[in-house]
Design a protein around this motif. Structure first.
Motif, PDB file in Angstrom:
ATOM      1  N   ALA A  54       0.793  -1.234   0.000  1.00 51.53           N
ATOM      2  CA  ALA A  54       0.000   0.000   0.000  1.00 51.53           C
ATOM      3  C   ALA A  54       0.822   1.281   0.000  1.00 51.53           C
ATOM      4  O   ALA A  54       1.881   1.350   0.613  1.00 51.53           O
ATOM      5  CB  ALA A  54      -0.932   0.005   1.202  1.00 51.53           C
ATOM      6  N   HIS A  55       0.246   2.271  -0.666  1.00 50.23           N
ATOM      7  CA  HIS A  55       0.726   3.653  -0.579  1.00 50.23           C
ATOM      8  C   HIS A  55      -0.169   4.446   0.378  1.00 50.23           C
ATOM      9  O   HIS A  55       0.271   5.407   0.993  1.00 50.23           O
ATOM     10  CB  HIS A  55       0.687   4.327  -1.953  1.00 50.23           C
ATOM     11  N   VAL A  56      -1.437   4.026   0.473  1.00 51.73           N
ATOM     12  CA  VAL A  56      -2.445   4.708   1.290  1.00 51.73           C
ATOM     13  C   VAL A  56      -3.274   3.634   2.000  1.00 51.73           C
ATOM     14  O   VAL A  56      -3.584   2.604   1.408  1.00 51.73           O
ATOM     15  CB  VAL A  56      -3.377   5.576   0.398  1.00 51.73           C
ATOM     16  N   ILE A  57      -3.645   3.899   3.253  1.00 47.02           N
ATOM     17  CA  ILE A  57      -4.514   2.999   4.019  1.00 47.02           C
ATOM     18  C   ILE A  57      -5.767   3.776   4.410  1.00 47.02           C
ATOM     19  O   ILE A  57      -5.676   4.884   4.951  1.00 47.02           O
ATOM     20  CB  ILE A  57      -3.804   2.468   5.283  1.00 47.02           C
ATOM     21  N   ILE A  58      -6.935   3.188   4.106  1.00 46.17           N
ATOM     22  CA  ILE A  58      -8.207   3.827   4.439  1.00 46.17           C
ATOM     23  C   ILE A  58      -9.092   2.809   5.148  1.00 46.17           C
ATOM     24  O   ILE A  58      -9.321   1.714   4.629  1.00 46.17           O
ATOM     25  CB  ILE A  58      -8.911   4.367   3.178  1.00 46.17           C
ATOM     26  N   ASN A  59      -9.599   3.196   6.308  1.00 50.06           N
ATOM     27  CA  ASN A  59     -10.503   2.331   7.056  1.00 50.06           C
ATOM     28  C   ASN A  59     -11.909   2.495   6.486  1.00 50.06           C
ATOM     29  O   ASN A  59     -12.409   3.615   6.396  1.00 50.06           O
ATOM     30  CB  ASN A  59     -10.475   2.698   8.542  1.00 50.06           C
ATOM     31  N   THR A  60     -12.539   1.392   6.110  1.00 47.05           N
ATOM     32  CA  THR A  60     -13.876   1.448   5.501  1.00 47.05           C
ATOM     33  C   THR A  60     -14.990   1.244   6.516  1.00 47.05           C
ATOM     34  O   THR A  60     -16.161   1.384   6.176  1.00 47.05           O
ATOM     35  CB  THR A  60     -14.033   0.395   4.379  1.00 47.05           C
ATOM     36  N   GLU A  61     -14.626   0.914   7.745  1.00 40.92           N
ATOM     37  CA  GLU A  61     -15.646   0.668   8.760  1.00 40.92           C
ATOM     38  C   GLU A  61     -16.345   1.979   9.127  1.00 40.92           C
ATOM     39  O   GLU A  61     -15.728   3.023   9.201  1.00 40.92           O
ATOM     40  CB  GLU A  61     -14.992   0.056   9.994  1.00 40.92           C
ATOM     41  N   ARG A  62     -17.654   1.874   9.323  1.00 41.70           N
ATOM     42  CA  ARG A  62     -18.489   3.039   9.679  1.00 41.70           C
ATOM     43  C   ARG A  62     -18.488   4.107   8.585  1.00 41.70           C
ATOM     44  O   ARG A  62     -18.712   5.283   8.852  1.00 41.70           O
ATOM     45  CB  ARG A  62     -18.038   3.656  11.012  1.00 41.70           C
ATOM     46  N   ARG A  63     -18.206   3.714   7.374  1.00 40.64           N
ATOM     47  CA  ARG A  63     -18.262   4.626   6.229  1.00 40.64           C
ATOM     48  C   ARG A  63     -18.997   3.936   5.108  1.00 40.64           C
ATOM     49  O   ARG A  63     -18.741   2.775   4.815  1.00 40.64           O
ATOM     50  CB  ARG A  63     -16.860   4.948   5.703  1.00 40.64           C
ATOM     51  N   GLY A  64     -19.843   4.673   4.442  1.00 41.89           N
ATOM     52  CA  GLY A  64     -20.484   4.144   3.253  1.00 41.89           C
ATOM     53  C   GLY A  64     -19.520   4.199   2.082  1.00 41.89           C
ATOM     54  O   GLY A  64     -18.500   4.896   2.141  1.00 41.89           O
TER      55      GLY A  64
ATOM     56  N   ILE B 279     -10.714   8.628  -0.776  1.00 38.76           N
ATOM     57  CA  ILE B 279      -9.686   8.230  -1.751  1.00 38.76           C
ATOM     58  C   ILE B 279      -9.329   9.416  -2.640  1.00 38.76           C
ATOM     59  O   ILE B 279      -8.147   9.705  -2.860  1.00 38.76           O
ATOM     60  CB  ILE B 279     -10.156   7.029  -2.604  1.00 38.76           C
ATOM     61  N   LYS B 280     -10.330  10.120  -3.122  1.00 39.72           N
ATOM     62  CA  LYS B 280     -10.073  11.280  -3.982  1.00 39.72           C
ATOM     63  C   LYS B 280      -9.311  12.367  -3.216  1.00 39.72           C
ATOM     64  O   LYS B 280      -8.414  13.003  -3.761  1.00 39.72           O
ATOM     65  CB  LYS B 280     -11.390  11.805  -4.552  1.00 39.72           C
ATOM     66  N   ARG B 281      -9.637  12.563  -1.950  1.00 38.90           N
ATOM     67  CA  ARG B 281      -8.915  13.535  -1.123  1.00 38.90           C
ATOM     68  C   ARG B 281      -7.445  13.137  -0.973  1.00 38.90           C
ATOM     69  O   ARG B 281      -6.543  13.953  -1.137  1.00 38.90           O
ATOM     70  CB  ARG B 281      -9.582  13.647   0.258  1.00 38.90           C
ATOM     71  N   GLN B 282      -7.226  11.861  -0.697  1.00 36.98           N
ATOM     72  CA  GLN B 282      -5.854  11.352  -0.551  1.00 36.98           C
ATOM     73  C   GLN B 282      -5.073  11.500  -1.866  1.00 36.98           C
ATOM     74  O   GLN B 282      -3.898  11.858  -1.861  1.00 36.98           O
ATOM     75  CB  GLN B 282      -5.870   9.881  -0.124  1.00 36.98           C
ATOM     76  N   MET B 283      -5.748  11.229  -2.987  1.00 35.76           N
ATOM     77  CA  MET B 283      -5.093  11.371  -4.297  1.00 35.76           C
ATOM     78  C   MET B 283      -4.694  12.832  -4.529  1.00 35.76           C
ATOM     79  O   MET B 283      -3.595  13.108  -5.012  1.00 35.76           O
ATOM     80  CB  MET B 283      -6.018  10.893  -5.415  1.00 35.76           C
ATOM     81  N   GLY B 284      -5.582  13.754  -4.181  1.00 40.60           N
ATOM     82  CA  GLY B 284      -5.284  15.175  -4.331  1.00 40.60           C
ATOM     83  C   GLY B 284      -4.096  15.584  -3.489  1.00 40.60           C
ATOM     84  O   GLY B 284      -3.222  16.335  -3.949  1.00 40.60           O
ATOM     85  N   GLN B 285      -4.019  15.092  -2.255  1.00 41.02           N
ATOM     86  CA  GLN B 285      -2.889  15.402  -1.383  1.00 41.02           C
ATOM     87  C   GLN B 285      -1.588  14.870  -1.964  1.00 41.02           C
ATOM     88  O   GLN B 285      -0.566  15.546  -1.940  1.00 41.02           O
ATOM     89  CB  GLN B 285      -3.102  14.811   0.009  1.00 41.02           C
ATOM     90  N   ARG B 286      -1.639  13.657  -2.498  1.00 40.65           N
ATOM     91  CA  ARG B 286      -0.430  13.064  -3.087  1.00 40.65           C
ATOM     92  C   ARG B 286       0.031  13.856  -4.291  1.00 40.65           C
ATOM     93  O   ARG B 286       1.217  14.082  -4.477  1.00 40.65           O
ATOM     94  CB  ARG B 286      -0.671  11.595  -3.455  1.00 40.65           C
ATOM     95  N   GLU B 287      -0.921  14.265  -5.140  1.00 42.56           N
ATOM     96  CA  GLU B 287      -0.556  15.051  -6.330  1.00 42.56           C
ATOM     97  C   GLU B 287       0.052  16.389  -5.935  1.00 42.56           C
ATOM     98  O   GLU B 287       1.041  16.813  -6.521  1.00 42.56           O
ATOM     99  CB  GLU B 287      -1.796  15.268  -7.215  1.00 42.56           C
ATOM    100  N   ARG B 288      -0.510  17.054  -4.933  1.00 45.69           N
ATOM    101  CA  ARG B 288       0.019  18.350  -4.487  1.00 45.69           C
ATOM    102  C   ARG B 288       1.421  18.189  -3.897  1.00 45.69           C
ATOM    103  O   ARG B 288       2.255  19.064  -4.075  1.00 45.69           O
ATOM    104  CB  ARG B 288      -0.915  18.993  -3.467  1.00 45.69           C
TER     105      ARG B 288
END
Length: 177
Positions: A147-157, A165-174
């Protein structure tokens, strides 16, 4: 202009990789692939049948070949099977050829999501919860390695996870600018 990286979803069964992958691909306007569905399509049979005929090692060989092929395509979203990271070459290819997102959840959440699913050969045993705990113990270090990024899916739709994921991608690009 730099080409958008491939996005590869890894994690245990029941984390929503396929659902989240489809939604993410649709929002990003990218092709979506599910390695398990691709294997079934190519073989003309379901995964439990492959496990029955070839065992887990035969299935993992097929899976590694499909992952090698799919990860060569540009700009895709790929949901992998829960055990894809157990093959060292698959782990390496995923990490090198795209952004790998480890979708993480608890074993209790996995049990809830997979309880009625008969298409999961590794859970066709006397104690599926114990099996899920064992798989998590064995595989979590491999998910983290890939992994490059870890996201917990529990308690999230699923939509909330896609937004993250899109937020994390934006941070990585910046951070690369």
């Amino acid at each position: 202009m730099q080409e958008a990286p491939n996005i590869f979803l890894v994690g245990p069964m029941g984390t929503g990789k396929s659902t989240i992958g489809r939604l993410l691909a649709a929002e990003l306007g990218r092709p979506f692939f599910d390695s398990d569905h691709e294997i079934e399509r190519r073989c003309g049979c379901n995964i439990p049948w492959i496990f029955d005929l070839e065992g887990e090692s035969g299935f993992r060989q097929r899976e590694a070949a499909v992952i090698d092929e799919l990860t060569r395509q540009p700009g895709i979203v790929l949901a992998t099977g829960g055990g894809a990271v157990t093959h060292p070459r698959s782990r390496e290819l995923l990490h090198q050829r795209g952004l790998v997102i480890f979708l993480k959840t608890s074993v209790a959440h996995q049990i809830k999501r997979t309880a009625k699913d008969r298409n999961r050969p590794l859970l066709q045993c006397a104690d599926p919860a114990a099996r899920l705990r064992q798989l998590m113990t064995e595989r979590e270090p491999l998910y983290r390695e890939a992994a490059h990024v870890i996201i917990n899916t529990e308690r999230r739709g699923p939509r909330g996870v896609v937004t993250e994921i899109k937020r994390q991608m934006g941070q990585r690009e910046r951070s690369l600018v």
